[in-house]
Design a protein around this motif. Structure first.
Motif, PDB file in Angstrom:
ATOM      1  N   PRO A  52      -4.740   0.962  -1.089  1.00 43.13           N
ATOM      2  CA  PRO A  52      -4.420  -0.432  -0.784  1.00 43.13           C
ATOM      3  C   PRO A  52      -3.660  -1.124  -1.908  1.00 43.13           C
ATOM      4  O   PRO A  52      -3.635  -0.653  -3.061  1.00 43.13           O
ATOM      5  CB  PRO A  52      -5.802  -1.065  -0.577  1.00 43.13           C
ATOM      6  CG  PRO A  52      -6.703   0.074  -0.214  1.00 43.13           C
ATOM      7  CD  PRO A  52      -6.187   1.216  -1.039  1.00 43.13           C
ATOM      8  N   PRO A  53      -3.045  -2.267  -1.603  1.00 42.41           N
ATOM      9  CA  PRO A  53      -2.245  -2.980  -2.608  1.00 42.41           C
ATOM     10  C   PRO A  53      -3.021  -3.353  -3.862  1.00 42.41           C
ATOM     11  O   PRO A  53      -2.418  -3.475  -4.940  1.00 42.41           O
ATOM     12  CB  PRO A  53      -1.791  -4.240  -1.853  1.00 42.41           C
ATOM     13  CG  PRO A  53      -1.789  -3.841  -0.414  1.00 42.41           C
ATOM     14  CD  PRO A  53      -2.924  -2.884  -0.264  1.00 42.41           C
ATOM     15  N   TYR A  54      -4.351  -3.524  -3.770  1.00 39.32           N
ATOM     16  CA  TYR A  54      -5.092  -3.938  -4.960  1.00 39.32           C
ATOM     17  C   TYR A  54      -5.113  -2.879  -6.055  1.00 39.32           C
ATOM     18  O   TYR A  54      -5.543  -3.157  -7.182  1.00 39.32           O
ATOM     19  CB  TYR A  54      -6.516  -4.391  -4.626  1.00 39.32           C
ATOM     20  CG  TYR A  54      -7.398  -3.459  -3.817  1.00 39.32           C
ATOM     21  CD1 TYR A  54      -7.503  -2.095  -4.064  1.00 39.32           C
ATOM     22  CD2 TYR A  54      -8.198  -3.987  -2.794  1.00 39.32           C
ATOM     23  CE1 TYR A  54      -8.351  -1.277  -3.338  1.00 39.32           C
ATOM     24  CE2 TYR A  54      -9.054  -3.168  -2.052  1.00 39.32           C
ATOM     25  CZ  TYR A  54      -9.131  -1.821  -2.334  1.00 39.32           C
ATOM     26  OH  TYR A  54      -9.968  -1.010  -1.617  1.00 39.32           O
ATOM     27  N   LEU A  55      -4.627  -1.683  -5.776  1.00 38.05           N
ATOM     28  CA  LEU A  55      -4.578  -0.639  -6.797  1.00 38.05           C
ATOM     29  C   LEU A  55      -3.257  -0.610  -7.563  1.00 38.05           C
ATOM     30  O   LEU A  55      -3.029   0.277  -8.391  1.00 38.05           O
ATOM     31  CB  LEU A  55      -4.844   0.730  -6.164  1.00 38.05           C
ATOM     32  CG  LEU A  55      -6.239   0.925  -5.577  1.00 38.05           C
ATOM     33  CD1 LEU A  55      -6.384   2.304  -4.971  1.00 38.05           C
ATOM     34  CD2 LEU A  55      -7.311   0.684  -6.636  1.00 38.05           C
ATOM     35  N   GLY A  90       0.809  -1.212   0.000  1.00 40.91           N
ATOM     36  CA  GLY A  90       0.000   0.000   0.000  1.00 40.91           C
ATOM     37  C   GLY A  90       0.838   1.256   0.000  1.00 40.91           C
ATOM     38  O   GLY A  90       1.992   1.251   0.420  1.00 40.91           O
ATOM     39  N   ILE A  91       0.243   2.336  -0.485  1.00 42.55           N
ATOM     40  CA  ILE A  91       0.944   3.619  -0.589  1.00 42.55           C
ATOM     41  C   ILE A  91       0.142   4.696   0.133  1.00 42.55           C
ATOM     42  O   ILE A  91      -1.074   4.825  -0.065  1.00 42.55           O
ATOM     43  CB  ILE A  91       1.137   4.035  -2.063  1.00 42.55           C
ATOM     44  CG1 ILE A  91       1.998   2.989  -2.805  1.00 42.55           C
ATOM     45  CG2 ILE A  91       1.770   5.419  -2.158  1.00 42.55           C
ATOM     46  CD1 ILE A  91       3.420   2.886  -2.297  1.00 42.55           C
ATOM     47  N   TRP A  92       0.833   5.478   0.962  1.00 44.28           N
ATOM     48  CA  TRP A  92       0.221   6.606   1.661  1.00 44.28           C
ATOM     49  C   TRP A  92       0.453   7.899   0.886  1.00 44.28           C
ATOM     50  O   TRP A  92       1.540   8.124   0.344  1.00 44.28           O
ATOM     51  CB  TRP A  92       0.823   6.772   3.055  1.00 44.28           C
ATOM     52  CG  TRP A  92       0.376   5.742   4.041  1.00 44.28           C
ATOM     53  CD1 TRP A  92       1.020   4.583   4.377  1.00 44.28           C
ATOM     54  CD2 TRP A  92      -0.817   5.770   4.824  1.00 44.28           C
ATOM     55  NE1 TRP A  92       0.302   3.896   5.318  1.00 44.28           N
ATOM     56  CE2 TRP A  92      -0.830   4.596   5.612  1.00 44.28           C
ATOM     57  CE3 TRP A  92      -1.874   6.663   4.923  1.00 44.28           C
ATOM     58  CZ2 TRP A  92      -1.865   4.308   6.496  1.00 44.28           C
ATOM     59  CZ3 TRP A  92      -2.907   6.383   5.807  1.00 44.28           C
ATOM     60  CH2 TRP A  92      -2.903   5.219   6.577  1.00 44.28           C
ATOM     61  N   SER A  93      -0.545   8.747   0.861  1.00 48.63           N
ATOM     62  CA  SER A  93      -0.374  10.092   0.313  1.00 48.63           C
ATOM     63  C   SER A  93       0.440  10.937   1.281  1.00 48.63           C
ATOM     64  O   SER A  93       0.649  10.560   2.443  1.00 48.63           O
ATOM     65  CB  SER A  93      -1.735  10.757   0.103  1.00 48.63           C
ATOM     66  OG  SER A  93      -2.302  11.149   1.362  1.00 48.63           O
ATOM     67  N   ALA A  94       0.889  12.081   0.801  1.00 45.67           N
ATOM     68  CA  ALA A  94       1.446  13.067   1.716  1.00 45.67           C
ATOM     69  C   ALA A  94       0.330  13.569   2.631  1.00 45.67           C
ATOM     70  O   ALA A  94      -0.820  13.713   2.200  1.00 45.67           O
ATOM     71  CB  ALA A  94       2.041  14.235   0.942  1.00 45.67           C
ATOM     72  N   ALA A 120       0.565   1.525 -11.343  1.00 43.25           N
ATOM     73  CA  ALA A 120      -0.873   1.622 -11.088  1.00 43.25           C
ATOM     74  C   ALA A 120      -1.625   0.583 -11.909  1.00 43.25           C
ATOM     75  O   ALA A 120      -1.397   0.430 -13.116  1.00 43.25           O
ATOM     76  CB  ALA A 120      -1.363   3.022 -11.429  1.00 43.25           C
ATOM     77  N   ALA A 121      -2.511  -0.144 -11.257  1.00 40.30           N
ATOM     78  CA  ALA A 121      -3.281  -1.188 -11.935  1.00 40.30           C
ATOM     79  C   ALA A 121      -4.357  -0.556 -12.812  1.00 40.30           C
ATOM     80  O   ALA A 121      -4.904   0.500 -12.497  1.00 40.30           O
ATOM     81  CB  ALA A 121      -3.912  -2.115 -10.912  1.00 40.30           C
ATOM     82  N   SER A 122      -4.656  -1.218 -13.909  1.00 40.81           N
ATOM     83  CA  SER A 122      -5.761  -0.794 -14.774  1.00 40.81           C
ATOM     84  C   SER A 122      -7.072  -1.193 -14.096  1.00 40.81           C
ATOM     85  O   SER A 122      -7.290  -2.374 -13.789  1.00 40.81           O
ATOM     86  CB  SER A 122      -5.639  -1.455 -16.144  1.00 40.81           C
ATOM     87  OG  SER A 122      -6.728  -1.115 -16.977  1.00 40.81           O
ATOM     88  N   GLY A 170     -10.574  -9.990 -12.330  1.00 37.40           N
ATOM     89  CA  GLY A 170      -9.890 -11.227 -11.977  1.00 37.40           C
ATOM     90  C   GLY A 170      -8.585 -11.023 -11.254  1.00 37.40           C
ATOM     91  O   GLY A 170      -8.100 -11.924 -10.559  1.00 37.40           O
ATOM     92  N   ALA A 171      -7.974  -9.837 -11.394  1.00 41.18           N
ATOM     93  CA  ALA A 171      -6.731  -9.523 -10.684  1.00 41.18           C
ATOM     94  C   ALA A 171      -6.994  -8.954  -9.298  1.00 41.18           C
ATOM     95  O   ALA A 171      -6.047  -8.597  -8.579  1.00 41.18           O
ATOM     96  CB  ALA A 171      -5.901  -8.545 -11.511  1.00 41.18           C
ATOM     97  N   GLY A 172      -8.289  -8.849  -8.930  1.00 39.42           N
ATOM     98  CA  GLY A 172      -8.624  -8.318  -7.616  1.00 39.42           C
ATOM     99  C   GLY A 172      -8.681  -6.809  -7.545  1.00 39.42           C
ATOM    100  O   GLY A 172      -8.741  -6.235  -6.453  1.00 39.42           O
ATOM    101  N   VAL A 173      -8.692  -6.144  -8.710  1.00 35.88           N
ATOM    102  CA  VAL A 173      -8.693  -4.678  -8.758  1.00 35.88           C
ATOM    103  C   VAL A 173     -10.135  -4.172  -8.776  1.00 35.88           C
ATOM    104  O   VAL A 173     -10.921  -4.564  -9.649  1.00 35.88           O
ATOM    105  CB  VAL A 173      -7.940  -4.163  -9.991  1.00 35.88           C
ATOM    106  CG1 VAL A 173      -7.896  -2.632  -9.994  1.00 35.88           C
ATOM    107  CG2 VAL A 173      -6.533  -4.745 -10.048  1.00 35.88           C
ATOM    108  N   PRO A 174     -10.510  -3.291  -7.840  1.00 42.98           N
ATOM    109  CA  PRO A 174     -11.880  -2.781  -7.827  1.00 42.98           C
ATOM    110  C   PRO A 174     -12.062  -1.572  -8.728  1.00 42.98           C
ATOM    111  O   PRO A 174     -11.130  -0.810  -8.985  1.00 42.98           O
ATOM    112  CB  PRO A 174     -12.075  -2.383  -6.370  1.00 42.98           C
ATOM    113  CG  PRO A 174     -10.712  -1.959  -5.927  1.00 42.98           C
ATOM    114  CD  PRO A 174      -9.735  -2.840  -6.665  1.00 42.98           C
TER     115      PRO A 174
END
Length: 661
Positions: free
Chosen positions: A549-552, A171-175, A560-562, A646-650
């Motif tokens: 979250p990691p799913y992105l 996961g990645i946090w914003s500033a 970045a996931a499509s 299918g990759a778990g990306v919402p």
């Protein structure tokens, strides 16, 4: 201990303690320059020498240059960076602690990208962190705009470090970004997607009554606007909160212990509602399957000494004396303000089938409440096995179809106090509670524990059924940041295990919130807001952060996931049991409905998730989505409809309303 090249062991311990940071660049050969230093006593080089006992300090004799001050680090080669840490001086003196700050980056020390991170650090000796979007830079500059305690025109630093980009798989946090108040409460507004935030009569402390400072955050513009609420004469500090059938925010009690205020999310206006029959603060409330609202407990505020039994709202408030609070009291040993003032706080309530309410905690004893008779009724639901009383813990309904709830953390007593001998340490406990028919004994199961003990934390159910647990501390100490858990954890509902995520910048404890946004990220803010005067509140957090979250992110390279896109939904407002036709721009493997939520004091009774397996509608990327037919499962109100590939990306959510009829 994690190895950090180029720094001393004492600093490495400070950096890694309780999940503060997870990686650091090798600082060998780095140099620093500053606008001011106190000669050979406190030179700039002490800020990167790996020794926490030394520190850089701006000149203080024979003259004192005015703020702002700055320190620039030359990393000697371009590097990819995404955070800066600042360790204040560790000698017991706070002179020079940085308050308002900004971080700039540059490749050539000529052209600067300004304020990649900015905010306010509190006046203590704890390590600080500023996250920002990954940048390529050779030079990084920390600007000290104010001194945290207002003691003088100086700046000091024991250690300044630069961190590489975080692993997207965690996961990645914003500033962090500033908010005009300490967000002790909040709700996501269904009609706009904005986040409504509020504190108390004051933005930084709570010893008043009569109005509430509020603000809104707009995720689409990243802007925060503020306003002062006075038209309902209600200080909504420490209230009960529910989102009703129409998406309005119903807020009860708190500092004005009998008041009800309702925020119309379509008009963006507050109106006063009828007073409750019982004065309350620290109560919980929940929307029911019939659209009514139930509340119980709340001895922190109002008429001391009386038991706060249940009552119900349907345009007016009516007492339900057959819904006693006594069966759900914890065994909290703090009786300084009366026997029950802590024991009935922050109930874990879930509206369920046939107008019932399930109370999962924080008491070890669980209960059912029936609200459909004139006086109501109560019956025992069994004990939460494998757990004790868990005040300031969380409970999240991650699968409403299966009636499954995850409970995490909490402590036997509300507050850790000096000079007492009762147990207050938070736990790492995690339990699955499974409910079915009302008024039956429920099933509980202890599962793998969290990595960190937590109280005053927040938990958020995500579209894929995982639960994001963030913030909290090892001992529940209101208004403090001691032993904070900076690293959140993500619970996988399939493996039933926790994975530690990348750490956030700001401690989030008492009076903090976390909420799922329609874009499937998590908004978290607040912490602090003590009983005034304002200058006594030394751990106020006037800021917020966003967790992606990691799913992105793609697992292969962290890019970045499509994301799939829902292109049409056959109806945006419908009763339970409706079959929706949903179209998307790509294949969807699963849908989920997540109810719009509100949060305060670690309580979020609005959120729940409904997983839905789609049925193909005869052509590519068109699906039938069957909404559950029981209003106790699919509570009336506004929900976020997500499609997951299918990759778990919402997808980004489509907002829908489930009506009572």
């Amino acid at each position: 201990m994690i190895s950090f090249p180029g720094i001393g062991a004492s600093v490495a311990l400070l950096l890694t303690y309780y999940g503060r940071v997870s990686a650091q660049l090798d600082r060998t050969g780095w140099t620093v320059s500053v606008d001011s230093a106190q000669g050979t006593w406190n030179p700039a080089s002490y800020a990167i020498d790996g020794d926490a006992s030394t520190f850089w300090h701006t000149q203080w004799t024979p003259s004192t240059p005015n703020l702002p001050h700055n320190i620039t680090i030359d990393m000697k080669a371009p590097r990819s960076v995404s955070a800066l840490t600042y360790l204040p001086r560790q000698d017991g003196n706070r002179n020079g602690n940085i308050g308002t700050y900004a971080v700039d980056v540059s490749v050539d020390n000529k052209t600067w990208q300004m304020s990649v991170a900015s905010g306010n650090w509190i006046d203590d000796s704890v390590l600080k962190k500023a996250n920002f979007a990954a940048q390529t830079a050779q030079y990084i500059r920390l600007r000290a705009i104010t001194e945290a305690g207002g003691r003088g025109q100086w700046t000091s630093a024991a250690e300044i470090n630069v961190l590489p980009p975080a692993e997207p798989s965690k996961g990645i946090w914003s500033a962090p970004f500033n908010t005009p108040l300490v967000a002790a409460a909040g709700a996501v507004l269904p009609t706009t997607g904005k986040v409504l935030l509020w504190s108390a009569q004051f933005v930084d402390h709570f010893n008043g009554t009569g109005n509430t400072e509020t603000a809104t955050y707009d995720p689409s513009t990243k802007q925060v606007s503020s306003l002062s609420l006075s038209n309902t004469n209600h200080d909504m500090f420490c209230p009960g909160i529910s989102l009703d059938v129409n998406g309005n925010v119903v807020v009860t009690g708190g500092n004005n212990a009998a008041k009800t205020s309702i925020y119309d999310s379509k008009l963006g206006q507050w109106t006063g509602g009828p007073d409750m029959k019982v004065q309350r603060g620290y109560q919980s409330q929940t929307t029911l399957s019939n659209g009514k609202i139930f509340t119980i407990g709340g001895s922190w505020s109002g008429n001391g000494g009386t038991l706060r039994n249940g009552e119900i709202f349907d345009g007016t408030w009516n007492k339900l004396d057959g819904c006693p609070v006594s069966p759900m009291l914890t065994q909290d040993q703090d009786v300084s303000n009366g026997v029950n003032w802590r024991r009935d706080n922050h109930g874990w309530l879930f509206g369920w089938k046939d107008g019932s309410v399930f109370q999962a905690g924080p008491s070890r004893a669980m209960n059912w409440y029936t609200t459909t008779t004139t006086t109501g009724n109560q019956s025992a639901a069994g004990d939460r096995l494998g757990d004790a009383d868990a005040m300031n813990g969380n409970a999240v309904m991650y699968d409403a179809v299966a009636g499954q709830i995850l409970s995490v953390g909490g402590a036997p007593n509300y507050e850790n106090k000096t000079g007492v001998n009762y147990v207050t340490a938070a736990t790492t406990n995690a339990n699955i509670i499974t409910i079915n028919a009302p008024n039956t004994t429920v099933k509980t199961e202890s599962v793998a524990h969290m990595a960190y003990p937590r109280a005053f934390h927040n938990s958020v159910v995500l579209p894929d059924g995982s639960v994001f647990v963030t913030g909290g501390m090892q001992y529940p100490k209101p208004f403090q940041d001691d032993l904070s858990a900076f690293a959140p954890e993500l619970w996988n509902s399939t493996t039933r295990t926790f994975t530690t995520m990348n750490p956030m910048s700001i401690p989030r404890n008492y009076h903090s919130i976390a909420l799922l946004l329609p874009d499937a990220t998590v908004f978290t803010a607040g912490g602090g807001l003590c009983y005034g005067p304002a200058d006594s509140c030394t751990n106020n957090h006037f800021d917020a952060e966003i967790f992606s979250p990691p799913y992105l992110f793609n697992a292969t390279d962290g890019s970045a996931a499509s994301r799939p896109k829902l292109t049409s939904v056959s109806s945006l407002s419908f009763p339970v049991g409706t079959n929706l036709t949903v179209s998307s721009d790509s294949e969807i493997k699963q849908f989920s409905l997540v109810r719009f939520a509100s949060a305060t004091h670690s309580v979020n009774t609005d959120q729940r998730r409904i997983p839905i397996q789609p049925v193909g509608a005869g052509q590519a990327n068109n699906y039938t989505v069957a909404v559950p037919s029981d209003a106790g499962v699919a509570l009336p109100g506004y929900w976020m409809l997500f499609g997951i590939n299918g990759a778990g990306v919402p997808s980004v959510a489509t907002t829908v309303q489930i009506r009572t009829v």
